[in-house]
Design a protein around this motif. Structure first.
Motif, PDB file in Angstrom:
ATOM      1  N   VAL A  56      90.840  30.094 -12.993  1.00  0.00           N
ATOM      2  CA  VAL A  56      91.790  29.741 -14.054  1.00  0.00           C
ATOM      3  C   VAL A  56      92.936  30.752 -14.095  1.00  0.00           C
ATOM      4  N   THR A  59      95.123  30.595 -10.897  1.00  0.00           N
ATOM      5  CA  THR A  59      96.020  29.431 -10.913  1.00  0.00           C
ATOM      6  C   THR A  59      97.255  29.708 -11.757  1.00  0.00           C
ATOM      7  N   ARG A  60      97.050  30.286 -12.918  1.00  0.00           N
ATOM      8  CA  ARG A  60      98.170  30.472 -13.850  1.00  0.00           C
ATOM      9  C   ARG A  60      99.107  31.586 -13.412  1.00  0.00           C
ATOM     10  N   GLU A  65      98.366  24.834  -8.682  1.00  0.00           N
ATOM     11  CA  GLU A  65      97.772  23.675  -9.340  1.00  0.00           C
ATOM     12  C   GLU A  65      96.250  23.758  -9.376  1.00  0.00           C
ATOM     13  N   GLY A  66      95.704  24.776  -8.736  1.00  0.00           N
ATOM     14  CA  GLY A  66      94.252  24.947  -8.733  1.00  0.00           C
ATOM     15  C   GLY A  66      93.865  26.180  -7.928  1.00  0.00           C
ATOM     16  N   HIS A  85      88.739  25.359 -10.083  1.00  0.00           N
ATOM     17  CA  HIS A  85      89.513  24.957 -11.263  1.00  0.00           C
ATOM     18  C   HIS A  85      90.796  24.279 -10.798  1.00  0.00           C
ATOM     19  N   SER A  86      91.158  23.219 -11.499  1.00  0.00           N
ATOM     20  CA  SER A  86      92.469  22.593 -11.307  1.00  0.00           C
ATOM     21  C   SER A  86      92.833  21.847 -12.581  1.00  0.00           C
ATOM     22  N   HIS A  87      94.112  21.960 -12.971  1.00  0.00           N
ATOM     23  CA  HIS A  87      94.541  21.201 -14.144  1.00  0.00           C
ATOM     24  C   HIS A  87      94.908  19.766 -13.783  1.00  0.00           C
ATOM     25  N   ARG A  88      94.759  19.415 -12.499  1.00  0.00           N
ATOM     26  CA  ARG A  88      94.960  18.039 -12.073  1.00  0.00           C
ATOM     27  C   ARG A  88      93.598  17.367 -11.935  1.00  0.00           C
ATOM     28  N   GLU A  89      93.377  16.371 -12.741  1.00  0.00           N
ATOM     29  CA  GLU A  89      92.073  15.714 -12.740  1.00  0.00           C
ATOM     30  C   GLU A  89      91.743  15.114 -11.382  1.00  0.00           C
TER      31      GLU A  89
END
Length: 436
Positions: A56, A59-60, A65-66, A85-89
């Motif tokens: 997390v 990524t940030r 994106e992950g 981790h990825s904020h893209r499902e």
């Protein structure tokens, strides 16, 4: 006519100010994320929960994106997907299984070649930009932290690379802390078990000296580690008509030697109850223990003697132990008590012989293990049997009690060893003095 620089428009100034403000916001966000990660590290109680943060944060701070954390399993020689981790499902549905399948098909080999392979193959396999860095724990590559994006410019800026390395370093610190914590817990567990083993062994050895008519008895036992391999015992024979005085040494030290010492004690006491001669006792003991000693790659030296208070006769048998020293009070000379005999556990049909000698008032017997004579000073010189012979001669000439003789012998070996020397093995000493 001279050209003048164009005056910045209001729109350009506002754009520049917005870029600066956005940069400052991003900088504060990164600082807050790294501060949060540092706080989590300082208050680390659960490594798995901490590792969940790593993709997390990565990524940030890298604007990806992950991200994924891959950990090296040394025993299996493979990499596993520890965290993703990825904020893209859609990436959680497609990219994560693809990465796991790729890792499962990697060959079993060392960490460094695998990490080098990942750096080249991951972008092709996953069809996204993938940039990673090694997680190095105590100088060893233990994992790989990788950030994903569908943008080709990911982590091309030096600042982003530094941030990714910083997150990987924090991960390494957490993993090393966990390894140290587990090692400390294991050490504490072993210490408790060893302390318990030492207490049990202490109770198996004589806690007091029996009252044998016509004899003074003193003994002392030191272990080089928590548990020792030296053995000594005083065993009543034939209802106390005779007394067995025994000393032995298991080759090696520590827990394995202590376990064999315990086994030797139990089996010897069982053999003594049968009423055989010393040579028969050691012969039977050798036959019973041979297989176990062979499997453990250890041997036992043992000197077994029986004293008859009525006749003052000492019968004995030696299984390759250091021969006890007998100081003859009438002539003030020392003789060594020995008989031919093999180590216990060396051959299944070892041969042993009986010996006998009559004792007189004032005679002194000194039983010892080789830890006493092997004690060394800081120059590496050993006390040796010659040093013990001289110490026994002086002690018996100066003192008339077993306690004083024993104390004198230990004073001499401690003076020889000095504060910088060492006794690297277990030490056992028994002093027996024949009274009037």
């Amino acid at each position: 006519m001279v050209d003048r620089p164009a005056t910045p428009t209001l729109e350009g100034v506002l754009t520049l100010k917005e870029l600066v403000a956005r940069s400052q916001r991003e900088h504060r966000k990164v600082q807050e994320l790294l501060s949060y990660l540092g706080s989590a590290l300082r208050n680390l109680h659960n490594l798995n929960q901490f590792l969940q943060l790593i993709p997390v944060i990565a990524t940030r701070v890298c604007e990806g994106e992950g991200a994924a954390l891959l950990l090296w399993q040394a025993k299996e020689g493979c990499l596993t997907l520890a965290q993703f981790h990825s904020h893209r499902e859609e990436w959680n549905v497609t990219l994560r299984p693809l990465l796991g399948d790729y890792l499962s098909r990697l060959p079993l080999e060392m960490a460094h070649p695998l990490f080098a392979r990942l750096e080249v193959e991951l972008p092709q396999v996953l069809q996204v930009t993938a940039v990673g860095t090694a997680v190095i724990v105590a100088g060893q590559e233990q994992g790989w932290l990788v950030v994903f994006s569908d943008r080709s410019g990911l982590v091309t800026h030096d600042a982003r690379k530094q941030l990714l390395n910083l997150v990987a370093d924090q991960t390494a610190v957490a993993m090393e802390q966990e390894q140290l914590r587990l090692a400390l817990r294991e050490r504490e567990r072993l210490d408790r078990e060893l302390k318990l083993g030492a207490e049990i062994q202490k109770h198996l050895l004589p806690e007091t000296h029996p009252r044998i008519p016509g004899l003074q008895l003193e003994s002392r036992y030191f272990t080089a580690q928590w548990v020792g391999g030296d053995y000594y015992d005083f065993i009543p024979v034939a209802g106390g008509e005779r007394w067995a005085i025994v000393i032995g040494d298991v080759m090696g030290k520590g827990v394995p030697a202590g376990l064999i010492m315990t086994m030797t004690r139990g089996m010897l006491r069982s053999e003594v109850l049968r009423g055989h001669t010393p040579a028969e006792i050691l012969s039977h003991l050798n036959q019973v223990m041979y297989e176990d000693l062979t499997n453990s790659h250890r041997f036992v030296t043992l000197f077994y003697s029986e004293y008859d208070p009525h006749s003052r006769q000492l019968t004995f048998c030696n299984a390759a132990h250091n021969p006890p020293l007998l100081w003859r009070s009438q002539v003030q000379e020392i003789v060594q008590l020995d008989t031919p005999g093999m180590l216990i556990g060396l051959e299944p049909q070892g041969q042993y012989e009986n010996g006998a000698i009559s004792l007189t008032a004032g005679d002194v017997l000194v039983y010892y293990t080789d830890g006493f004579t092997d004690a060394a000073n800081f120059q590496g010189a050993r006390f040796e049997t010659a040093g013990l012979l001289q110490a026994v001669q002086d002690a018996c000439a100066l003192h008339t009690t077993a306690q004083d003789i024993l104390e004198y012998l230990f004073v001499q070996v401690k003076a020889f060893v000095g504060p910088r020397g060492s006794a690297g093995d277990d030490i056992t000493l028994i002093v027996v003095r024949v009274t009037d």
